[in-house]
Design a protein around this motif. Structure first.
Motif, mmCIF file in Angstrom:
data_model
loop_
_atom_site.group_PDB
_atom_site.id
_atom_site.type_symbol
_atom_site.label_atom_id
_atom_site.label_comp_id
_atom_site.label_asym_id
_atom_site.label_seq_id
_atom_site.Cartn_x
_atom_site.Cartn_y
_atom_site.Cartn_z
ATOM 1 N N ASP A 1 10.817 -4.205 2.682
ATOM 2 C CA ASP A 1 9.646 -4.170 1.812
ATOM 3 C C ASP A 1 9.423 -5.399 1.046
ATOM 4 N N SER A 2 10.703 -6.188 0.456
ATOM 5 C CA SER A 2 10.425 -7.198 -0.132
ATOM 6 C C SER A 2 10.005 -8.463 0.785
ATOM 7 N N GLN A 3 10.501 -8.449 1.886
ATOM 8 C CA GLN A 3 10.204 -9.362 2.941
ATOM 9 C C GLN A 3 8.602 -9.210 3.156
ATOM 10 N N VAL A 4 7.915 -8.226 3.230
ATOM 11 C CA VAL A 4 6.585 -8.035 3.643
ATOM 12 C C VAL A 4 5.678 -8.542 2.147
ATOM 13 N N ALA A 5 6.208 -8.117 1.108
ATOM 14 C CA ALA A 5 5.389 -8.427 -0.226
ATOM 15 C C ALA A 5 5.782 -9.745 -0.488
ATOM 16 N N LEU A 6 6.830 -10.321 -0.243
ATOM 17 C CA LEU A 6 7.099 -11.894 -0.697
ATOM 18 C C LEU A 6 5.974 -12.702 0.399
ATOM 19 N N ALA B 1 -2.143 -7.354 -7.073
ATOM 20 C CA ALA B 1 -3.107 -6.015 -7.086
ATOM 21 C C ALA B 1 -3.543 -5.962 -5.520
ATOM 22 N N GLU B 2 -3.834 -7.103 -4.960
ATOM 23 C CA GLU B 2 -4.274 -6.921 -3.508
ATOM 24 C C GLU B 2 -3.049 -6.276 -2.487
ATOM 25 N N ILE B 3 -1.862 -6.879 -2.960
ATOM 26 C CA ILE B 3 -0.803 -6.474 -2.153
ATOM 27 C C ILE B 3 -0.414 -5.058 -2.344
ATOM 28 N N ALA B 4 -0.607 -4.574 -3.537
ATOM 29 C CA ALA B 4 -0.159 -3.174 -3.931
ATOM 30 C C ALA B 4 -1.268 -2.461 -3.251
ATOM 31 N N ARG B 5 -2.391 -2.754 -3.252
ATOM 32 C CA ARG B 5 -3.503 -1.861 -2.406
ATOM 33 C C ARG B 5 -3.137 -1.659 -0.970
ATOM 34 N N ALA B 6 -2.768 -2.816 -0.430
ATOM 35 C CA ALA B 6 -2.619 -2.947 1.190
ATOM 36 C C ALA B 6 -1.574 -2.125 1.560
ATOM 37 N N LEU B 7 -0.350 -2.168 0.740
ATOM 38 C CA LEU B 7 0.875 -1.258 0.849
ATOM 39 C C LEU B 7 0.982 0.043 0.337
ATOM 40 N N LEU B 8 -0.193 0.246 -0.352
ATOM 41 C CA LEU B 8 -0.313 1.909 -0.971
ATOM 42 C C LEU B 8 1.011 2.116 -1.909
ATOM 43 N N VAL B 9 1.215 0.787 -2.794
ATOM 44 C CA VAL B 9 2.231 1.220 -3.747
ATOM 45 C C VAL B 9 1.450 0.963 -5.204
ATOM 46 N N ALA B 10 2.175 1.422 -6.237
ATOM 47 C CA ALA B 10 1.620 1.026 -7.612
ATOM 48 C C ALA B 10 1.851 -0.226 -7.918
ATOM 49 N N GLU B 11 0.837 -1.002 -8.642
ATOM 50 C CA GLU B 11 0.830 -2.226 -8.862
ATOM 51 C C GLU B 11 2.230 -2.741 -9.810
ATOM 52 N N PRO B 12 2.440 -2.046 -10.808
ATOM 53 C CA PRO B 12 3.851 -2.101 -11.438
ATOM 54 C C PRO B 12 5.011 -2.353 -10.615
ATOM 55 N N ALA B 13 5.066 -1.273 -9.465
ATOM 56 C CA ALA B 13 6.256 -1.214 -8.869
ATOM 57 C C ALA B 13 6.320 -2.422 -7.956
ATOM 58 N N LEU B 14 5.048 -2.885 -7.406
ATOM 59 C CA LEU B 14 5.021 -3.933 -6.491
ATOM 60 C C LEU B 14 5.465 -5.378 -7.139
ATOM 61 N N LYS C 1 7.257 -5.472 -9.895
ATOM 62 C CA LYS C 1 8.847 -5.539 -10.033
ATOM 63 C C LYS C 1 9.561 -5.908 -8.604
ATOM 64 N N ARG C 2 9.002 -5.546 -7.718
ATOM 65 C CA ARG C 2 9.670 -5.779 -6.350
ATOM 66 C C ARG C 2 9.795 -7.353 -5.988
ATOM 67 N N LEU C 3 8.545 -7.810 -6.435
ATOM 68 C CA LEU C 3 8.444 -9.448 -6.228
ATOM 69 C C LEU C 3 9.397 -10.125 -7.147
ATOM 70 N N VAL C 4 9.342 -9.657 -8.438
ATOM 71 C CA VAL C 4 10.210 -10.481 -9.458
ATOM 72 C C VAL C 4 11.840 -10.213 -8.914
ATOM 73 N N ARG C 5 12.208 -8.889 -8.388
ATOM 74 C CA ARG C 5 13.471 -8.949 -8.112
ATOM 75 C C ARG C 5 13.876 -9.732 -6.940
ATOM 76 N N ALA C 6 13.118 -9.795 -5.803
ATOM 77 C CA ALA C 6 13.112 -10.509 -4.656
ATOM 78 C C ALA C 6 13.337 -12.095 -4.932
ATOM 79 N N LYS C 7 12.364 -12.532 -5.993
ATOM 80 C CA LYS C 7 12.516 -13.835 -6.248
ATOM 81 C C LYS C 7 13.976 -14.361 -7.060
ATOM 82 N N GLN C 8 14.270 -13.357 -7.994
ATOM 83 C CA GLN C 8 15.604 -13.311 -8.744
ATOM 84 C C GLN C 8 16.667 -13.376 -7.675
ATOM 85 N N LYS C 9 16.554 -12.647 -6.614
ATOM 86 C CA LYS C 9 17.653 -12.631 -5.663
ATOM 87 C C LYS C 9 17.896 -13.875 -4.989
ATOM 88 N N ILE C 10 16.719 -14.331 -4.554
ATOM 89 C CA ILE C 10 16.695 -15.719 -3.903
ATOM 90 C C ILE C 10 17.148 -16.585 -4.606
#
Lengths: 408, 107
Positions: free
Chosen positions: A121-126, A137-150, A152-161
Motif C-alpha cells: 500500500d505504501s509503495q503504491v501511494a509513495l 487527495a487524488e491518490i486517496a480517490r484513486a485508491l479508494l481510501v479516506a484522505e486522512p488515512a492516505l 498518514k500512510r505517506l507520512v509513516r512511509a517517509k518516516q520509515k525511509i
C-alpha cells in the motif's frame, strides 16, 4: 499563452519525478524535496509566460528547486552541514552525470519507493506521490481510501525511509532480481487502478494508466536487458490499446468479443507486439511476457472469431505453472472452453478453487448455458449474483439469468 | 546506523536451543558490527525478516506471530537497512523463526 500553458502541463508530467528525485539525492529530505519542487513549478507559472519557455524546462526547474533548497537550508541552523554539501555539489546539466552506473535519479527513487520493507500500500501511494506528483487527495480517490488515512500512510512511509535507513539507491546487482518484481508489480497495480475505470472517476483513472505506461517506459529504457520490464511495458500497451472500446455509452462493460475493433489503438498494438517479440527473443519468459503474449493474441485477431484460442489456452497453462494463481486457472478454463468447447471448459473448471469470487460461478453458468443445461445455468448465475460487487457486471448477469430463466 | 535485531522463535525454537549460531557471531564480530544496548524507534518503523527456501521475505512492521516470542537480541551498527537485512537474514534463526529489525533513536 496556450503554448506556455501546454509546456507547463507537459513539464509537470515529464519532469516532476526527476526534479523531486534530484532534490532527494541532494538534500536527503523527502518533504523538503517536494516543497522545493512545488516552489519551482510555481515560479515557472509566474515567469514562463513573461520570459518564454526555457530551452530545457527540466534543467530550469531543477535549478530553481535547488536554489529554493539552498535558501531554506540557509535559514535553518541545523542544515548548515547539509548546506555546504548542497552548495558544493557541482551541477552538470547533462544526463551523463552519475555515480552508480544507472543514469537516472528516478530509477533510484522508484526502487526506494518500492523497497520491500515498506507495505505494498505504501509503495503504491509513495510512487504516485513522489514519482507521478499526484496530490494526496487524488491518490486517496484513486485508491479508494479516506484522505486522512492516505496522508498518514505517506507520512509513516517517509518516516520509515528516514529513520530505518532505507537507502536511496538502485540495489546491487544480486538484489535486483528480487526487487525488480516489486517495482513491476507497483507499476502494474497503478495501471490497473486506471484500467478498471468506472464512470465518474474515470478521468483521473485514465491519467493513472498513462502515468504507469510512462514510468514503465522509463524503467524499460533504464533496464534494457531486463526482459520482464519490456514484457510489462508491452502488456500495458496491449491492454491500453483497447481502452476506448471497453465501455459503452451507458458505462456498461463491453465484452472482448463484442468490442468494435476499429476503435482499438493500432499504433499502440504494433508497438506492444514489437516490444514483446524482442523480449521473447531473449529466451527468459516471465509472467508479464506471457500475459503480454495473451493480450497480443487478442489484439491481433481482426475479428473475435479469428482469435487463436488454443494458443491462449496454452499460454494460460504456462502462466498457471509460473504463478500458481487460481484466477489464472479460471482464465485457462475459459480459454479451453473457447478452444475445445463448453464441455472441455467445464471439465477444466472443476479443479479451480476460488471461494467467494463471482467470476467462477459466472463462468460455470456460461458453459452450462451453452450446453443447454438451463436450470443448472440459472443456479450458477444466481450464485454469481450473490457475490458480484460491480453494478455493470450485476446488470450483465441479471440479463443472462433472464435469458436462461425465461426460456422453456 | 544502529539496529536492534529481535530474534523470535515459534514452538520449534526449543529444538534449536543447542544449535549455536553457525559462525554468525564470529563473522559479525570480525566485521565489527556488534554493539551494546539502547532505546528503539517505534514498532511501525520495524522491518521483519524471514528466510524460507533460501528466499528472504521482508514485512513492513513487527510481524512476529503470537506463537513466536522474542528469544534473544543483538545490537548491530551498519550502513543502512539493506545491510541490516543482509546481516539478519544470515542469522540461523531467520530460517525457522523471524527477526524484527528495529532502528534505534539517533543521538
Amino acid at each position: 499563452m496556450t503554448d506556455v500553458h501546454a509546456a507547463l502541463v507537459r513539464a509537470f508530467r515529464d519532469e516532476w519525478g526527476q526534479v523531486v528525485a534530484t532534490l532527494i539525492r541532494l538534500t536527503g529530505d523527502w518533504d523538503l524535496a517536494e516543497e522545493c519542487a512545488q516552489d519551482a513549478f510555481a515560479r515557472a507559472v509566474r515567469s514562463w509566460p513573461r520570459d518564454g519557455v526555457p530551452r530545457r524546462p527540466g534543467a530550469w526547474l531543477t535549478t530553481a528547486a535547488r536554489h529554493r533548497a539552498l535558501d531554506r537550508l540557509r535559514r535553518d541552523v541545523v542544515g548548515e552541514a547539509k548546506l555546504r554539501e548542497v552548495a558544493a555539489m557541482t551541477f552538470p546539466d547533462d544526463e551523463d552525470f552519475d555515480d552508480s552506473g544507472v543514469p537516472d535519479d528516478r530509477l533510484r527513487l522508484m526502487f526506494t519507493c518500492c523497497h520491500p520493507a515498506l507495505s505494498l500500500d505504501s509503495q503504491v501511494a509513495l510512487t504516485l506521490r513522489t514519482l507521478a506528483g499526484l496530490t494526496p487527495a487524488e491518490i486517496a480517490r484513486a485508491l479508494l481510501v479516506a484522505e486522512p488515512a492516505l496522508k498518514k500512510r505517506l507520512v509513516r512511509a517517509k518516516q520509515k525511509i528516514r529513520h530505518a535507513g532505507i537507502p536511496y539507491r538502485v540495489p546491487p546487482a544480486h538484489l535486483l532480481p528480487e526487487r525488480t518484481p516489486a517495482v513491476l508489480a507497483v507499476l502494474y497495480l497503478l495501471f490497473n487502478e486506471g484500467y478498471s475505470a468506472t464512470a465518474g472517476a474515470d478521468l483521473l483513472r485514465r491519467e493513472l494508466s498513462a502515468e504507469a505506461i510512462r514510468l514503465a517506459r522509463v524503467l524499460h529504457r533504464l533496464m534494457p536487458d531486463e526482459p520482464e520490464a519490456a514484457g510489462l511495458l508491452a502488456l500495458l500497451l496491449l491492454q491500453d490499446a483497447r481502452r476506448d472500446a471497453r465501455v459503452d455509452d451507458h458505462g456498461d462493460l463491453v465484452l472482448l468479443e463484442d468490442q468494435d475493433r476499429a476503435r482499438w489503438d493500432h499504433a499502440e498494438i504494433d508497438e506492444g507486439v514489437a516490444l514483446l517479440d524482442a523480449a521473447l527473443r531473449r529466451g527468459a519468459p516471465g509472467p508479464y511476457q506471457v500475459q503480454a503474449a495473451i493480450a497480443a493474441c487478442h489484439d491481433r485477431a481482426a475479428r473475435a472469431q479469428d482469435t487463436d484460442w488454443p494458443q491462449i489456452a496454452a499460454l494460460y497453462g504456462r502462466l498457471a505453472s509460473m504463478t500458481r494463481s487460481p484466477v489464472v486457472e479460471l482464465n485457462r478454463a475459459v480459454a479451453v472452453g473457447m478452444a475445445a468447447g463448453p464441455a472441455a471448459g467445464l471439465r477444466a473448471l472443476s479443479d479451480v478453487d476460488l471461494p467467494g469470487y463471482h467470476l467462477l460461478p459466472a463462468t460455470r453458468a456460461e458453459f452450462l448455458r451453452r450446453l443447454g443445461r438451463r436450470s443448472e445455468a440459472a443456479d450458477a448465475y444466481r450464485e454469481a449474483l450473490r457475490l458480484v460487487t460491480s453494478d455493470a457486471e450485476r446488470r450483465f448477469l441479471t440479463r443472462r439469468l433472464a435469458e436462461v430463466g425465461c426460456a422453456p | 546506523m544502529q539496529y536492534m535485531l529481535l530474534i523470535c522463535g515459534g514452538p520449534e525454537a526449543a529444538e534449536h536451543a543447542e544449535d549455536g549460531c553457525g559462525g554468525w557471531s564470529e563473522e559479525m564480530a570480525e566485521r565489527g558490527v556488534l554493539r551494546g544496548g539502547a532505546g528503539l524507534r517505534p514498532p511501525q518503523e520495524a522491518t521483519t525478516v524471514r528466510v524460507r527456501s533460501d528466499e528472504v521475505l521482508l514485512s513492513d512492521g513487527p510481524f512476529a506471530e503470537t506463537r513466536e516470542q522474542v528469544g534473544g537480541f543483538c545490537l548491530i551498527e551498519c550502513a543502512d537497512l539493506d545491510e541490516a537485512v543482509e546481516i539478519a537474514s544470515k542469522h540461523p534463526a531467520a530460517t525457522y523463526g523471524s527477526i524484527e529489525v528495529r532502528p534505534l533513536w539517533q543521538p
